[in-house]
Scaffold this motif. Sequence first.
Motif, short mmCIF file in Angstrom:
data_model
loop_
_atom_site.label_atom_id
_atom_site.label_comp_id
_atom_site.label_asym_id
_atom_site.label_seq_id
_atom_site.Cartn_x
_atom_site.Cartn_y
_atom_site.Cartn_z
N CYS A 129 0.83 -1.20 0.00
CA CYS A 129 0.00 0.00 0.00
C CYS A 129 0.87 1.25 0.00
CB CYS A 129 -0.91 0.03 1.22
SG CYS A 129 -1.98 -1.43 1.34
N GLY A 130 0.31 2.32 -0.48
CA GLY A 130 1.00 3.60 -0.46
C GLY A 130 0.39 4.55 -1.47
N GLU A 131 0.73 5.83 -1.33
CA GLU A 131 0.19 6.83 -2.24
C GLU A 131 0.84 6.69 -3.62
OE1 GLU A 131 -2.28 8.87 -1.57
OE2 GLU A 131 -2.46 8.05 0.44
N ASN A 132 0.25 7.35 -4.60
CA ASN A 132 0.83 7.36 -5.95
C ASN A 132 2.22 7.97 -5.91
OD1 ASN A 132 -1.42 6.19 -7.14
ND2 ASN A 132 -2.38 8.17 -7.55
N HIS A 153 -3.12 1.69 -3.94
CA HIS A 153 -3.24 2.81 -2.99
C HIS A 153 -4.62 2.79 -2.34
CE1 HIS A 153 -4.97 4.35 -6.77
NE2 HIS A 153 -5.75 5.08 -6.00
N ASP A 154 -5.39 1.72 -2.67
CA ASP A 154 -6.74 1.56 -2.15
C ASP A 154 -6.68 0.74 -0.86
OD1 ASP A 154 -9.41 1.33 -1.78
OD2 ASP A 154 -9.74 -0.13 -3.36
N GLU A 155 -7.41 1.14 0.16
CA GLU A 155 -7.38 0.46 1.45
C GLU A 155 -8.33 -0.75 1.50
OE1 GLU A 155 -5.28 1.14 3.79
OE2 GLU A 155 -4.46 2.86 2.71
N SER A 156 -8.99 -1.08 0.36
CA SER A 156 -9.97 -2.18 0.36
C SER A 156 -9.33 -3.51 0.71
CB SER A 156 -10.63 -2.28 -1.02
OG SER A 156 -11.24 -1.06 -1.37
N PHE A 157 -8.04 -3.68 0.35
CA PHE A 157 -7.38 -4.97 0.56
C PHE A 157 -6.81 -5.13 1.96
CE2 PHE A 157 -7.35 -4.41 -4.01
CZ PHE A 157 -7.68 -5.67 -4.47
N ALA A 158 -6.76 -4.03 2.71
CA ALA A 158 -6.11 -4.09 4.02
C ALA A 158 -6.77 -5.12 4.94
CB ALA A 158 -6.12 -2.71 4.67
N SER A 159 -8.11 -5.16 4.93
CA SER A 159 -8.81 -6.08 5.84
C SER A 159 -8.76 -7.52 5.35
CB SER A 159 -10.26 -5.62 6.00
OG SER A 159 -10.92 -5.64 4.74
N ILE A 189 0.63 -6.81 5.26
CA ILE A 189 0.51 -5.46 4.73
C ILE A 189 1.89 -4.82 4.72
CG2 ILE A 189 -0.49 -3.16 5.03
CD1 ILE A 189 -2.86 -4.53 6.42
N ILE A 190 2.31 -4.30 3.56
CA ILE A 190 3.56 -3.54 3.44
C ILE A 190 3.18 -2.11 3.10
CG2 ILE A 190 5.71 -3.28 2.15
CD1 ILE A 190 5.65 -6.27 1.61
N GLN A 191 3.50 -1.20 4.00
CA GLN A 191 3.16 0.20 3.80
C GLN A 191 4.38 0.92 3.23
OE1 GLN A 191 0.00 1.36 4.58
NE2 GLN A 191 0.55 3.19 3.45
N VAL A 192 4.26 1.52 2.04
CA VAL A 192 5.37 2.19 1.37
C VAL A 192 5.12 3.68 1.40
CG1 VAL A 192 6.65 2.44 -0.78
CG2 VAL A 192 5.77 0.20 -0.11
N GLY A 193 6.11 4.46 1.84
CA GLY A 193 5.98 5.91 1.90
C GLY A 193 7.07 6.59 1.12
N PRO A 202 -5.23 -3.38 -9.34
CA PRO A 202 -6.33 -4.07 -10.02
C PRO A 202 -7.67 -3.38 -9.83
CG PRO A 202 -5.77 -5.21 -7.99
CD PRO A 202 -4.75 -4.12 -8.15
N THR A 203 -7.79 -2.46 -8.84
CA THR A 203 -9.09 -1.83 -8.58
C THR A 203 -9.26 -0.52 -9.34
OG1 THR A 203 -8.15 -0.69 -6.66
CG2 THR A 203 -9.16 -2.84 -6.28
N ALA A 204 -8.31 -0.21 -10.23
CA ALA A 204 -8.43 1.04 -11.00
C ALA A 204 -9.72 1.03 -11.81
CB ALA A 204 -7.22 1.19 -11.93
#
Length: 962
Positions: A29-32, A945-951, A956-960, A915-917
């Motif tokens: 996960c992470g922003e564009n 960058h969508d949080e739908s997959f977090a749950s 989870i790998i958070q990239v900043g 994939p959720t684009a």
Amino acid sequence: MILKSIRLKNFKCYEEYTQDFDLGITSICGENGAGKSSILEAISWVLFNFLPYSASSRIIRNGTKSAEVELKVQSSIDGEEYILKRKTQGQTNVFSLKNKSLITEGVGNLQQWVRHQLGLRQSDNLSSICRNGIATPQGSLSLDFLESTENRRRIFDVILGLDEYKIVHNSLGEVLKIINEKSNDLKINLAKSDFAEEELNKVNDEVQSKRKEQLDLKIQVGKLENEINQLSSSLKTAENAKAKFEEINKDIERDNENLRLIQAELTSLLERENEKKSLDNSSEEYQKLKNKKKVLIEQKKEFDVLTTRKIQLDETLKLENENIEKTKIEIKKLHRIKEEFKSIENSVKNYEVLTLKEKELSKQKSQIEAELPFKQKFQDDILNITKEIEQLSEQINDVQLKIPWIQTLEQLERKLDDKRTEFNEVSRLEKQKKEIENDSVFKTEKQNWSIEEIIQELNKKEAQVLENESKKNKLEAQFEVNKKLLPELFESIKCPLLDETCKNLSGKIHELSSQERIYVQEESLKTQITEILDLLSNNKLELDHFKIVHQKLLDLGEVNKQLVGRSSQDLILEGKELKIKVEELRRYKLLLDNLPQTQKQLDKFFQEKSNLQLRLIELTHKENSFIEINKELKNISEDLQNLKPIAEKALVLKSEIQKEDIFQSVLNEQSLKIDNLNKQLGSTNDNLQNLVSVPEELNKTESNLESLEPIFIKWSQLAKEIEVIPELQIKKESLDKKLEDEKCLLNVIKEKLKDESWISQNSELLQEKQKEFNKFAGLLHSITYLLKEKEERQKELTQIQSEMIKQKDELQRFKYNEQKTSKMRGYFKELSIQMAKRYTKKISGKSTNMFREIMQDASYEIEWTEDYEILMYKNGQKLSFENLSGGQQTAASIAVRLGLLQELSNIRFAFFDEPTAHLDVERRNQLAMQISSIKSFDQLFVITHDESFASQANNIIQVGNN
């Protein structure tokens, strides 16, 4: 193969980055622009040599020269772990962690190793497999299947290896084109060669005729030639004898004159020989003096060389003595400089000591200056560690409070498993209910009847069937009775108009006889039996229909009983709630399991805080000493300023003093050189003393040679003249013998030349024979010339015929090759079609299973056609890919691509890049649930960058951006 971890260095936005990977679904996960896709690109670059852009320099971080990726994997073959390392500028290799050894080097060898590990063929295109199966670039997941047929084939033919068949098919087409061109050229040449064959037959006949004429002429010419040769030989012998007689007379006269001259010359030479003998002694003395002169000349040369060398040695010795005197003067000067240096040596030592002390103090000052900025950092670190200690303490307290709740985790997990089992059972019952409701038999106008009404209708239909069967049996029995009474009547009664058995006589039954009435009854019975049979068949169909409806109603009732109060959607919601609770408890359990480590970390932070406080005190002391060092450095700098001129002068003097050894060494060398020159001069004088008499003796010898030289010249001339005496004596004897032979031969020839008439007769005959010979020889020459021309043309035509045969054979070979190539081309075309069918059929089956697993619905079926188009079937209804919803398109694309991977390899990991684009919130959540239900792969990575997959993700790998 399982991906264990990755390390990036100067790769795109990452300066230094390390990340471990686990099994299950991992959400990156992470922003564009945060670098999510960069992780995927790094893995694709190492494993598959694939980047979504052509310039590999784009992966290098700005301001650096090279990028490096290190990927740790676990082999599915031997279970061992390996490190795959690749640099943009440097080595690429595979390293075994177990054996601590290098497995292979180079990009090509690494790719071969990866193919082996993933169960791929050595010819498989890794970049295409990565691009279209494992790590499809962002935005291409579904778009590839919306391309034109030609573009889809271009994409997927490569990954399936079918492009090779098409390349061979096109290449064989070019071969066929070349074969056709060659065949046409050969046909044109063969058409031209038909005229050459006719001409060859004509020339063969002419050559055979001319050869016969030539043979006849050769026989005639041969006979005349023999006769001419015989006559010529006889005449020539006579003429030769006559000429020989005259020649021998002349030879005898010439030989007598030669003999006389030889005799006179021989007498003169014998007199000169006696004169030579008288001069032999003087000649011998001349030769001795000449040899002595040669020796004396060599000695004179040596004498001159030694004289020159003596003069050179005297001059060299004089120069060396002068150089020694100069060197001694320089050494004295250096002694004076040495005394001057001793007078300032103490000041120089003080300067050096102060310089060293200044350097040491400056070093201490620099070290303290470097450490002083850390004072504020240490203070900040102490505050940060204090905060960390407070957070860990709170975390430990929070976990300890949650311990009773964590103990219910196993119960909740069992309950979640029960919910999943119940969900599967309810899904199965709902599917069964839909199948019953959608059954074509059940969908009739009677579907709303109750079971009691259906049973009544069944009983009524069964009674009708029994009644009609009874009627049928009675009519058949009556028919058999009538048939026995009048067996022939059925064939004898004819219609007077149509000349066939009458089938409608019931209206005239009163006009017929008894036999005719029986026949009419039989016909009526037949008609009734047929009607009863039709009615009975319809009754049975209706009965079967109601039996099926009855059974469907029973099954539907049973399913409704089992589904009372149960719904798959409710169970999904309950399962989600339970899953959230379980995941939360698992996180707390993980914290509880890590509690000892957390406590150790807390102790470590306490220790670090204590160490930092000690360092802070130490830095405070160093800060005070820094001021003292500055004062001392200032005093040393003033002293050094005063001593600097003396030190500079000392350096100059010291450099001059160092020359003393050089001059002393030069003086020693010069002394040795003088000694050596004295020795050489003494040796030269000794040699000259031995050769002093040589010039005088050489002059005396030259004088004696001059007096004897005329005598030696005369002796040499006489010796040269008398050398021919033996030759003249042999020549004289030869002439005596020759004269005797010539006189004998002259007498023999005289006898042969007595008959003169024979010669004239044979001369006339020879002339006639010669004329006849010339005539036939001319004809033979003409025939031979013509025959040669014909034979040359015959050779040319034969060569043309031979070439024609070869070209015919070649044309047949081209036709055979054309048929074979065309057949082979068709074979490869059909093979590519059959392979595409085979692959797409297998992948369709795997994709269907995958899609059902994703959608949690077994009523779906996926077909991947030979044109690589995706078709979906829902309860037998066909849907094209363009008509599917965005979520269905994405799920179908994922299913086909994963099915493709399963068919071609044993790859157990895949990446989904955004994939959720283009999906709304509801479809994003639905797709996240669908991907989380895929169980056929060990590792699935979702870059989003969508949080739908977090749950839904296991990891989870958070990239900043930092």
